[in-house]
Design a protein around this motif. Structure first.
Motif, PDB file in Angstrom:
ATOM      1  N   GLY A  56      38.642 -52.058  70.022  1.00 32.65           N
ATOM      2  CA  GLY A  56      39.245 -51.901  71.065  1.00 32.65           C
ATOM      3  C   GLY A  56      40.471 -52.900  70.890  1.00 32.65           C
ATOM      4  O   GLY A  56      41.624 -52.638  71.000  1.00 32.65           O
ATOM      5  N   GLY A  57      40.275 -54.119  70.314  1.00 31.90           N
ATOM      6  CA  GLY A  57      41.422 -54.935  69.900  1.00 31.90           C
ATOM      7  C   GLY A  57      42.303 -54.496  68.902  1.00 31.90           C
ATOM      8  O   GLY A  57      43.432 -54.704  68.808  1.00 31.90           O
ATOM      9  N   ALA A  58      41.885 -53.513  67.899  1.00 35.24           N
ATOM     10  CA  ALA A  58      42.741 -53.139  66.752  1.00 35.24           C
ATOM     11  C   ALA A  58      43.449 -51.973  67.184  1.00 35.24           C
ATOM     12  O   ALA A  58      44.684 -52.116  66.764  1.00 35.24           O
ATOM     13  N   VAL A  59      42.810 -50.982  68.255  1.00 29.11           N
ATOM     14  CA  VAL A  59      43.926 -49.980  68.724  1.00 29.11           C
ATOM     15  C   VAL A  59      44.622 -50.425  69.803  1.00 29.11           C
ATOM     16  O   VAL A  59      45.256 -49.397  70.429  1.00 29.11           O
ATOM     17  N   GLY A  60      44.461 -51.433  70.510  1.00 28.12           N
ATOM     18  CA  GLY A  60      45.156 -52.106  71.479  1.00 28.12           C
ATOM     19  C   GLY A  60      44.480 -51.625  72.818  1.00 28.12           C
ATOM     20  O   GLY A  60      45.173 -51.383  73.989  1.00 28.12           O
ATOM     21  N   ASN A  61      43.129 -51.225  72.728  1.00 28.06           N
ATOM     22  CA  ASN A  61      42.595 -50.526  74.015  1.00 28.06           C
ATOM     23  C   ASN A  61      41.678 -51.728  74.811  1.00 28.06           C
ATOM     24  O   ASN A  61      40.424 -52.191  74.251  1.00 28.06           O
ATOM     25  N   ASP A  62      42.326 -52.185  75.700  1.00 27.03           N
ATOM     26  CA  ASP A  62      41.896 -53.674  76.322  1.00 27.03           C
ATOM     27  C   ASP A  62      40.197 -53.254  77.149  1.00 27.03           C
ATOM     28  O   ASP A  62      39.360 -53.984  77.280  1.00 27.03           O
ATOM     29  N   ARG A  63      40.535 -51.954  77.668  1.00 28.46           N
ATOM     30  CA  ARG A  63      39.263 -51.643  78.344  1.00 28.46           C
ATOM     31  C   ARG A  63      37.844 -51.578  77.144  1.00 28.46           C
ATOM     32  O   ARG A  63      36.779 -52.077  77.538  1.00 28.46           O
ATOM     33  N   MET A  64      38.298 -50.975  76.209  1.00 29.55           N
ATOM     34  CA  MET A  64      37.138 -50.835  75.102  1.00 29.55           C
ATOM     35  C   MET A  64      36.795 -51.979  74.644  1.00 29.55           C
ATOM     36  O   MET A  64      35.399 -52.558  74.399  1.00 29.55           O
ATOM     37  N   ALA A  65      37.764 -53.196  74.414  1.00 28.87           N
ATOM     38  CA  ALA A  65      37.357 -54.446  73.868  1.00 28.87           C
ATOM     39  C   ALA A  65      36.675 -55.243  75.135  1.00 28.87           C
ATOM     40  O   ALA A  65      35.617 -55.937  74.581  1.00 28.87           O
ATOM     41  N   ALA A  66      36.685 -54.985  76.317  1.00 25.94           N
ATOM     42  CA  ALA A  66      36.071 -55.640  77.247  1.00 25.94           C
ATOM     43  C   ALA A  66      34.797 -55.081  77.320  1.00 25.94           C
ATOM     44  O   ALA A  66      33.782 -55.786  77.654  1.00 25.94           O
TER      45      ALA A  66
END
Length: 57
Positions: free
Chosen positions: A23-33
């Motif tokens: 999520g952090g690598a692709v810029g997806n904050d929701r996935m990272a959370a």
């Protein structure tokens, strides 16, 4: 700690860590959370099992 619960905890931690990194690598904050939450759930499960083990002995 039962082997099954230990495996579940480690699996949750690994899945969460991977999801958080992706999520952090692709810029997806929701996935990272979501990944961080899964990792935390695995940490909590592991801590619970360790506490249970401490009181068994």
């Amino acid at each position: 700690m039962t082997a099954n619960e230990k495996a579940k905890a480690k699996t949750e931690q690994a899945k969460g860590k991977a999801k958080e990194a992706l999520g952090g690598a692709v810029g997806n904050d929701r996935m990272a959370a979501e990944g961080q939450a899964e990792k935390s759930a695995g940490d909590a499960r592991e801590a619970k099992e360790k506490t249970k083990d401490a009181f068994k002995h």
